[in-house]
Scaffold this active site. Structure first.
Site, short mmCIF file in Angstrom:
data_model
loop_
_atom_site.label_atom_id
_atom_site.label_comp_id
_atom_site.label_asym_id
_atom_site.label_seq_id
_atom_site.Cartn_x
_atom_site.Cartn_y
_atom_site.Cartn_z
N LYS A 60 5.64 -4.20 -7.84
CA LYS A 60 4.51 -4.98 -7.34
C LYS A 60 3.37 -4.87 -8.35
CE LYS A 60 1.62 -5.45 -3.18
NZ LYS A 60 1.36 -4.93 -1.81
N SER A 67 1.48 -8.40 1.81
CA SER A 67 1.11 -8.79 0.48
C SER A 67 2.21 -8.62 -0.56
CB SER A 67 -0.10 -7.96 0.05
OG SER A 67 0.24 -6.60 -0.08
N SER A 99 2.18 -4.59 4.55
CA SER A 99 2.46 -5.35 3.33
C SER A 99 3.85 -5.17 2.74
CB SER A 99 1.42 -5.02 2.25
OG SER A 99 0.24 -5.74 2.51
#
Lengths: 481, 490
Positions: free
Chosen positions: A81, A156, A180
């Site tokens: 990420k 996210s 997330s």
């Protein structure tokens, strides 16, 4: 082009077996992923691909495997990420404000996966500063759901979930502040684990809300989640909040089919905005587990109406302070309109941050302001404690708490409600474990009639990941029709 | 400024509180392992933590905690057993994280007191409000370039103790005495070098005035950038007069933050209260709270060095030094240590005190050195004192001839050196009698004067005896012999 089916591995164990038997060369696997990333570039999962590096790593690690000196993640190709620091690589947290920033040090999780010979293939899209639930706040655009490209990936960690869903890598690392990892995992039909707070070092993770953030794996199997957690977890000198609690060898503790006592939260099934198919799905899972001899009972959780508000007050407060360093002075984006210190701050931050990030910085600044602190921040801390105590109380009587991961399946792209509070309510089932700091996993629990993945969340006891993972493996192997 | 009369000034009293930032001399910074040393090339003592890079996290330097506990114990504070840090949020170019890590509601030390000694010899206890731990900011340098400011982050994250007094200081003089005592203390505890000019100790003064007898406090102003004890005193004295003048003219004092210009000696507004920041303090979530155990505090207490006040008691009561001597010697830890080291090897404490306050101190002052730089071992001074004690060395010769030689040949044995220099007193009675006889023969008139009652002439005889003996006599013995000889001439 390489046939997708050839390389459609669901777990590392199978990759390692094929490499050992000579059926598979690691470089070919990496080449497959690189080609596929390019073919599916439209998903917008990757922000950057480290192609040459990954191939070089593959060569080196193939040698290690041949020599019998490889680490336990040898053969695992992962994506990071874009809020996880990796030395010598760009790091942007999907924001304009980190324009041009190259990490000068690696996060502890990166060092640990590299030490076990994982291959890092690229940087994955996410919501800006991990703030969002649809990946649509990314400066680099939304990520498409591979199950239906008109739908959002969730967020996210949207890129992390889609990359695993679309077989653009075997596993990824995401971060979870209020859901997330779990929510995009549910939207994409993959496994997403948020560890106990303090289980995994946060050193090198772009901070959103320090007392909530945790890095965790997104994988295609519970086995890989266990293996990755086992590698990244554990005390880190550089994160003084990380726990000294010993790390069990999760991947070796997965076989446990004992009969469990499970609670589900009554209120979640009656909550406003719960999709009827999801309600049905979760009821079906409850029945399934009961039919297998587990005890599954409703419990009441009277704080459900408060979890979202409490979560947003506390996370935005921390975020308003954590994001103060992005000021156009030392690194990242600096506005061309900067004339002096104040204008550098004002223009760089106004131009560099997106709307959602600005909204949260303002909200957080407000709740910490003189005169409002007691009414908001202080009170939210108290409610956090109540939520934590209540949740732990339930877990004294039960092994796990079960909820749907999300109130709805993946929604349409661009459908983001104009009222952000409606959007925030999408986090209602995931923020509880975040407030309590407990481990929680989202597991695929089937699909809806449109073929969209659905997810079930299981919340475990503090540092009870071994139990949570073994039960997850057991559940994922149950025949769900 | 108009000049206001003493009578008007005397109607008022000043209420002053001081906030002193003590920069700790720990090896590494407060929340990372970067060097905390002063004077390195700009931006060399920096890591991701000091730079506030994305993802960097702090970890607490235990040496900072220890220093805080030491100072707290020394001023009899209550040591807070449960400590946590807070974030103080504000934007500035030399504050890379956008917040300062500090302690807000729960300082590590609460209360305490510091005894100050005023120039007239009187003393006063100044109560302390708190001591808390925090990190320093970096340095902005505005005068290197006409267009840009430069930032040096070497200092960013260096540990500080903020020492906050109660508002019970009532003059510039008291403030100076308070700072002198505090500086002495941090040097004794070896937690800070105490150099105000280099910024190791920085002082902000909160000053208000009110009519004597008034119980409500006046509007206060905070004066910043006070970089020497002298300037603190000057700024306070200026500010007291300024405030009284305004009140006398019927003008309301604005609660401002002021800057003191050491060149002009006046204060000017830096910012008004309306411009004050809302720091939005909240507990630092990246650091775990720190619990201090009883055992930990006791361990620090047991290892504490003797403090100046304790030494004053020891010097006056056990070593029979005058209070004056004790205060002078304890003003500096290195001086007190040196004095104590001399007394390890000699009995005469007063002589040791005289040496430390006299020849040694003036030599070091001349050279611009401090006691810690002094190259002569204390036992050499003790050896000199002992030679004088047993009558083998004349005290003046010791100071004027032997002492400079010892400094020059610090490795040589004192007795050998004295012999080489031919300073050892001849105890040959005949020779001494010869000197005396020669002297008396030289001044028959003066002998007569003595016999007529003018005892003062003895000094003249002694001077002559010293001269012709080249000082190599025991003055006490010579004096006795001289008197008996001159009496026998009657």
């Amino acid at each position: 082009m390489l046939a997708e089916t050839t390389y459609n591995y669901s777990k590392l164990e199978d990759i390692q077996a094929d490499i050992r038997s000579g059926v598979l060369r690691l470089e070919d696997l990496v080449t497959f992923y690189l080609d596929r990333i390019q073919q599916l570039a439209d998903l917008n999962a990757y922000l950057e691909v480290f192609g040459e590096e990954a191939l070089a790593q593959a060569k080196e690690i193939q040698n290690k495997i041949d020599n019998g000196t490889a680490g336990k993640l040898a053969g695992m190709v992962i994506g990071l990420k874009d809020n996880i620091s990796y030395k010598g690589h760009r790091l942007a947290a999907s924001s304009k404000i980190l324009d041009g920033y190259v990490a000068i040090y690696s996060s502890t999780v990166v060092e640990r996966v590299l030490a076990e010979d994982a291959i890092i293939i690229g940087r994955l899209n996410c919501d800006e500063f991990a703030m969002g639930a649809s990946n649509e706040t990314s400066y680099f655009g939304p990520v498409k759901n591979f199950a239906d490209t008109t739908k959002v990936s969730g967020g996210s960690s949207g890129g992390s979930a889609v990359a695993v869903q679309a077989n653009l890598c075997l596993a990824s690392l995401g971060s979870d502040t209020g859901g997330s990892i779990r929510q995009p995992a549910a939207f994409c039909g993959v496994v997403g684990l948020k560890p106990t707070y303090a289980r995994v070092s946060r050193y090198g993770i772009v901070a959103y809300a320090s007392s909530f953030d945790q890095v965790g794996p997104i994988t295609r199997s519970v086995e890989d989640a266990a293996l990755l957690l086992e590698v990244i977890a554990g005390k880190d000198f550089y994160d003084s909040t990380s726990s000294k609690e010993p790390v069990p060898a999760y991947s070796t503790l997965l076989n446990n089919s004992s009969k469990r006592k499970i609670a589900y939260i009554e209120e979640t099934l009656h909550s406003e905005g719960l999709d009827p198919e999801i309600k049905q799905n979760i009821e079906a899972q409850i029945q399934l587990l009961r039919s297998q001899g587990h005890t599954v009972e409703p419990v009441s959780f009277e704080y459900l109406d408060y979890v979202v508000a409490t979560y947003y007050i506390l996370t935005t407060a921390e975020a308003s302070s954590n994001l103060a360093r992005y000021d156009g002075v030392h690194f990242g984006y600096r506005s061309d309109s900067s004339k002096d210190l104040i204008s550098t701050y004002k223009f760089s931050r106004s131009e560099g941050f997106g709307d959602e990030v600005k909204r949260r910085i303002m909200l957080g600044t407000f709740v910490l302001s003189a005169g409002y602190y007691d009414a908001y921040y202080s009170r939210a801390q108290k409610i956090r404690r109540l939520i934590k105590e209540k949740t732990e109380h339930i877990l004294e009587d039960y092994d796990f708490i079960l909820t749907p991961t999300t109130p709805t399946p993946a929604f349409n792209m661009g459908e983001q409600p104009t009222d952000p509070v409606v959007m925030y309510l999408a986090d209602i089932f995931t923020v509880g474990a975040s407030l309590a700091g407990l481990p929680a996993i989202s597991l695929p629990s089937g699909t809806n009639k449109d073929g969209l993945p659905l997810g079930m969340q299981i919340i475990g006891k503090r540092f009870g990941e071994a139990d949570l993972l073994s039960f997850s493996k057991y559940y994922s192997e149950l025949d769900k029709k | 400024m108009t000049i206001i009369s003493e009578a008007i000034l005397n109607k008022y009293e000043a209420v002053i509180g001081l906030e002193v930032h003590v920069q700790l001399s720990t090896k590494s910074k407060a929340f990372c392992s970067d060097s905390a040393s002063f004077g390195n090339e700009p931006n060399t003592n920096i890591s991701p933590v000091s730079l506030g890079l994305p993802g960097a996290l702090p970890y607490t330097n235990e040496a900072m905690i220890k220093s805080a506990v030491k100072l707290g114990l020394a001023i009899q504070s209550e040591i807070n057993r449960f400590n946590y840090f807070d974030r103080k949020n504000y934007f500035y170019a030399d504050l890379p994280k956008g917040f300062q890590t500090t302690q807000d509601n729960q300082p590590i030390c609460k209360g305490g007191k510091l005894k100050i000694i005023l120039p007239d010899g009187s003393s006063k206890d100044i109560l302390l409000n708190r001591i808390h731990m925090e990190e320093d900011a970096g340095k902005s340098i505005h005068d290197l370039d006409p267009k840009y400011s430069y930032i040096d982050l070497n200092r960013a994250g260096v540990p500080l103790l903020e020492v906050v007094s109660e508002p019970m200081i009532s003059s510039g003089e008291e403030a100076a005495a308070y700072l002198t005592e505090l500086r002495k203390l941090v040097r004794y505890l070896d937690i800070c070098d105490g150099n105000m000019e280099e910024g190791s100790m920085r002082c902000d003064a909160n000053i208000s005035v009110r009519l004597k007898g008034e119980t409500v406090l006046g509007k206060r102003c905070e004066v910043k950038n006070l970089n020497s004890i002298k300037n603190v005193q000057k700024a306070i004295e200026y500010e007291i007069t300024r405030q009284i003048e305004l009140i006398e003219e019927g003008i309301v004092i604005e609660q401002n933050t002021l800057n003191f210009d050491a060149n002009t000696g006046i204060t000017t507004p830096l910012r008004s209260k309306e411009m004050a920041n809302d720091y939005r303090y909240f507990p630092e979530p990246d650091l775990l709270p720190i619990s201090l155990s009883e055992a930990y505090i006791q361990e620090i207490e047991a290892a504490m060095p003797a403090l100046p006040e304790q030494l004053v008691v020891k010097f006056t009561q056990e070593m029979n030094l005058p209070e004056y001597d004790a205060r002078v010697i304890t003003a500096e830890k290195a001086m007190a240590d040196y004095y104590l080291a001399i007394t390890d090897s000699c009995e005469n404490c007063k002589a040791a005190s005289n040496w430390v306050m006299g020849p040694i101190k003036s030599y070091l002052n001349d050279k611009g050195l401090s006691f810690s730089d002094f190259n002569v071992a204390a036992d050499k001074i003790a050896a000199i004192i002992n030679l004088v004690e047993v009558g083998k060395l004349n005290n003046n010769q010791a100071k004027d001839v032997l002492f400079p030689a010892v400094i020059h040949h610090a490795d040589k044995d004192v007795q050998d050196l004295a012999e080489e220099l031919n300073l050892i007193i001849n105890d040959n009675q005949d020779e001494l009698e010869g000197f005396i006889d020669a002297t008396l023969a030289k001044f028959p008139d003066k002998v007569k004067e003595y016999h007529n009652g003018k005892k003062g002439v003895l000094g003249l005889f002694m001077g002559e005896i010293m001269k012709i003996s080249k000082g190599k006599i025991d003055p006490k013995k010579a004096n006795q012999l001289l008197i008996s000889k001159i009496e026998s001439l009657r």
